[in-house]
Design an enzyme around this catalytic site. Structure first.
Site, PDB file in Angstrom:
ATOM      1  N   HIS A 134      28.005  69.397  -5.621  1.00 30.62           N
ATOM      2  CA  HIS A 134      28.780  68.482  -4.775  1.00 30.62           C
ATOM      3  C   HIS A 134      29.852  67.780  -5.610  1.00 30.62           C
ATOM      4  CE1 HIS A 134      25.341  68.930  -2.013  1.00 30.62           C
ATOM      5  NE2 HIS A 134      26.171  68.520  -1.069  1.00 30.62           N
ATOM      6  N   LYS A 138      29.180  61.884  -5.219  1.00 30.39           N
ATOM      7  CA  LYS A 138      27.870  61.894  -4.569  1.00 30.39           C
ATOM      8  C   LYS A 138      26.855  61.112  -5.388  1.00 30.39           C
ATOM      9  CE  LYS A 138      24.516  64.792  -2.224  1.00 30.39           C
ATOM     10  NZ  LYS A 138      24.524  63.913  -1.046  1.00 30.39           N
TER      11      LYS A 138
HETATM   12  P1  NAD Z   1      31.191  57.388   1.525  1.00 33.07           P
HETATM   13  O1  NAD Z   1      30.836  56.620   0.299  1.00 33.07           O
HETATM   14  O2  NAD Z   1      32.548  57.981   1.661  1.00 33.07           O
HETATM   15  O3  NAD Z   1      30.946  56.463   2.821  1.00 33.07           O
HETATM   16  C1  NAD Z   1      29.841  55.621   2.986  1.00 33.07           C
HETATM   17  C2  NAD Z   1      30.280  54.417   3.799  1.00 33.07           C
HETATM   18  O4  NAD Z   1      29.117  53.616   4.041  1.00 33.07           O
HETATM   19  C3  NAD Z   1      31.313  53.541   3.052  1.00 33.07           C
HETATM   20  O5  NAD Z   1      32.392  53.201   3.912  1.00 33.07           O
HETATM   21  C4  NAD Z   1      30.512  52.318   2.633  1.00 33.07           C
HETATM   22  O6  NAD Z   1      31.276  51.129   2.604  1.00 33.07           O
HETATM   23  C5  NAD Z   1      29.441  52.272   3.727  1.00 33.07           C
HETATM   24  N1  NAD Z   1      28.235  51.579   3.236  1.00 33.07           N
HETATM   25  C6  NAD Z   1      27.659  51.716   2.019  1.00 33.07           C
HETATM   26  N2  NAD Z   1      26.613  50.869   1.917  1.00 33.07           N
HETATM   27  C7  NAD Z   1      26.551  50.194   3.080  1.00 33.07           C
HETATM   28  C8  NAD Z   1      25.689  49.178   3.561  1.00 33.07           C
HETATM   29  N3  NAD Z   1      24.690  48.689   2.808  1.00 33.07           N
HETATM   30  N4  NAD Z   1      25.898  48.713   4.826  1.00 33.07           N
HETATM   31  C9  NAD Z   1      26.902  49.214   5.595  1.00 33.07           C
HETATM   32  N5  NAD Z   1      27.775  50.163   5.179  1.00 33.07           N
HETATM   33  C10 NAD Z   1      27.583  50.646   3.937  1.00 33.07           C
HETATM   34  O7  NAD Z   1      30.068  58.518   1.665  1.00 33.07           O
HETATM   35  P2  NAD Z   1      30.067  59.814   2.619  1.00 33.07           P
HETATM   36  O8  NAD Z   1      30.519  60.988   1.817  1.00 33.07           O
HETATM   37  O9  NAD Z   1      30.736  59.501   3.925  1.00 33.07           O
HETATM   38  O10 NAD Z   1      28.499  60.007   2.809  1.00 33.07           O
HETATM   39  C11 NAD Z   1      27.715  58.988   3.406  1.00 33.07           C
HETATM   40  C12 NAD Z   1      26.258  59.441   3.483  1.00 33.07           C
HETATM   41  O11 NAD Z   1      26.163  60.598   4.345  1.00 33.07           O
HETATM   42  C13 NAD Z   1      25.664  59.883   2.135  1.00 33.07           C
HETATM   43  O12 NAD Z   1      24.295  59.510   2.113  1.00 33.07           O
HETATM   44  C14 NAD Z   1      25.817  61.394   2.171  1.00 33.07           C
HETATM   45  O13 NAD Z   1      24.902  62.067   1.340  1.00 33.07           O
HETATM   46  C15 NAD Z   1      25.530  61.656   3.628  1.00 33.07           C
HETATM   47  N6  NAD Z   1      26.053  62.921   4.162  1.00 33.07           N
HETATM   48  C16 NAD Z   1      25.278  63.554   5.061  1.00 33.07           C
HETATM   49  C17 NAD Z   1      25.737  64.713   5.668  1.00 33.07           C
HETATM   50  C18 NAD Z   1      24.910  65.365   6.743  1.00 33.07           C
HETATM   51  O14 NAD Z   1      25.286  66.424   7.253  1.00 33.07           O
HETATM   52  N7  NAD Z   1      23.779  64.758   7.124  1.00 33.07           N
HETATM   53  C19 NAD Z   1      26.988  65.227   5.336  1.00 33.07           C
HETATM   54  C20 NAD Z   1      27.771  64.545   4.404  1.00 33.07           C
HETATM   55  C21 NAD Z   1      27.292  63.378   3.830  1.00 33.07           C
END
Ligand code: NAD
Length: 243
Positions: A134, A138
């Site tokens: 990734h 990540k």
């Molecule tokens: P990112 O860091 O770009 O976005 C995360 C967002 O959540 C940010 O805007 C951040 O400010 C917010 N955030 C963080 N802590 C917080 C809190 N305590 N309260 C409220 N908001 C909060 O990350 P991303 O790439 O968008 O990924 C987010 C999550 O989704 C990760 O855990 C990632 O592994 C997961 N993910 C899952 C899939 C899936 O298919 N299930 C796909 C991609 C990413």
């Protein structure tokens, strides 16, 4: 039309979900992010048909509480969840419908079935190694998707639980029957997963490469639309996609 409330609206996935919703027959009811406050969260939960959470494990308790208070279904895509988080999801799922999945793409969910089948057919002398790569931002390792594929391998091998055969310590001799993980991080890779079945003199490699976050966003929107009219309970992407 399903009105989606985005938790983590400023994040990579939050923005991708906003982009995907319109083309998929859903609307965006609003969004909140870190520091938005309890009132904004409660208001969003009340105004949304379904919440979609792609944030961080620390945020889960507050997000689940807001969803339960408002009686609003929630799709949880956040990874890095602990057993305590999974227990909290089970408790909330007695009251509201919840989809929890480490990967919303059709490709990975189909791959999970293929891995399960291969693990069932091949003997313990075929070593299972799961390699993932990734982008450099990540936070969790191994990825939630690698663990999802490992759960399929555990299931196929007939393990008593979906984590029973997982091994994370690479030191020492390889344990027969163990499901081992390797994580690579760097650059802008959206998500590559390879499940290697290594036998004597031959290897089977089952893999998936995500080329864009849009596949996860489309799957998350599809899950939200599906979840809108479900009964309380805990569901997976297999349920959503009918796999
Ligand atoms: P990112 O860091 O770009 O976005 C995360 C967002 O959540 C940010 O805007 C951040 O400010 C917010 N955030 C963080 N802590 C917080 C809190 N305590 N309260 C409220 N908001 C909060 O990350 P991303 O790439 O968008 O990924 C987010 C999550 O989704 C990760 O855990 C990632 O592994 C997961 N993910 C899952 C899939 C899936 O298919 N299930 C796909 C991609 C990413």
């Amino acid at each position: 039309m399903t009105g989606i409330g985005i938790l983590g609206a400023n994040g990579r996935m939050g923005r991708a979900i906003a982009d995907a919703a319109a083309g998929a027959g859903a609307s965006i009811a609003g969004g909140v992010d870190r520091g938005g406050g309890q009132d904004a969260l409660a208001a969003l939960a009340a105004a949304s048909d379904v919440l979609v959470d792609f944030t961080a494990p620390e945020a889960l308790a507050a997000h689940l509480a807001a969803a339960v208070d408002a009686g609003t279904p929630i799709v949880i895509g956040t990874t890095g969840l602990t057993p305590a988080h999974h227990q909290a999801i089970d408790t909330a799922a007695a009251v509201i419908p919840i989809v929890q999945t480490a990967n919303t793409s059709i490709g990975i969910n189909l791959l999970g079935g293929l891995v399960e089948q291969a693990a069932r057919r091949l003997g313990q002398d075929w070593d299972i190694e799961i390699v993932e790569m990734h982008h450099r931002h990540k936070l969790d390792a191994p990825s939630g998707t690698a663990l999802l594929l490992g759960a399929s391998a555990n299931k196929g091998r007939g393990a008593p639980s979906t984590t029973e055969l997982n091994r994370f310590d690479r030191s020492g001799k390889r344990e027969e029957g163990g499901v081992y993980y390797a994580s690579l991080r760097g650059g802008s890779v959206t998500g590559d997963h390879l499940v290697v079945f290594a036998g004597e003199g031959e290897r089977i490699e089952l893999g998936h490469r995500a080329e864009s976050r849009a596949i996860f966003a489309r799957g998350a929107v599809e899950a939200a639309i599906w979840l809108h009219h479900q009964q309380p309970g805990r569901y997976t992407m297999q349920d959503v996609l009918g796999l």
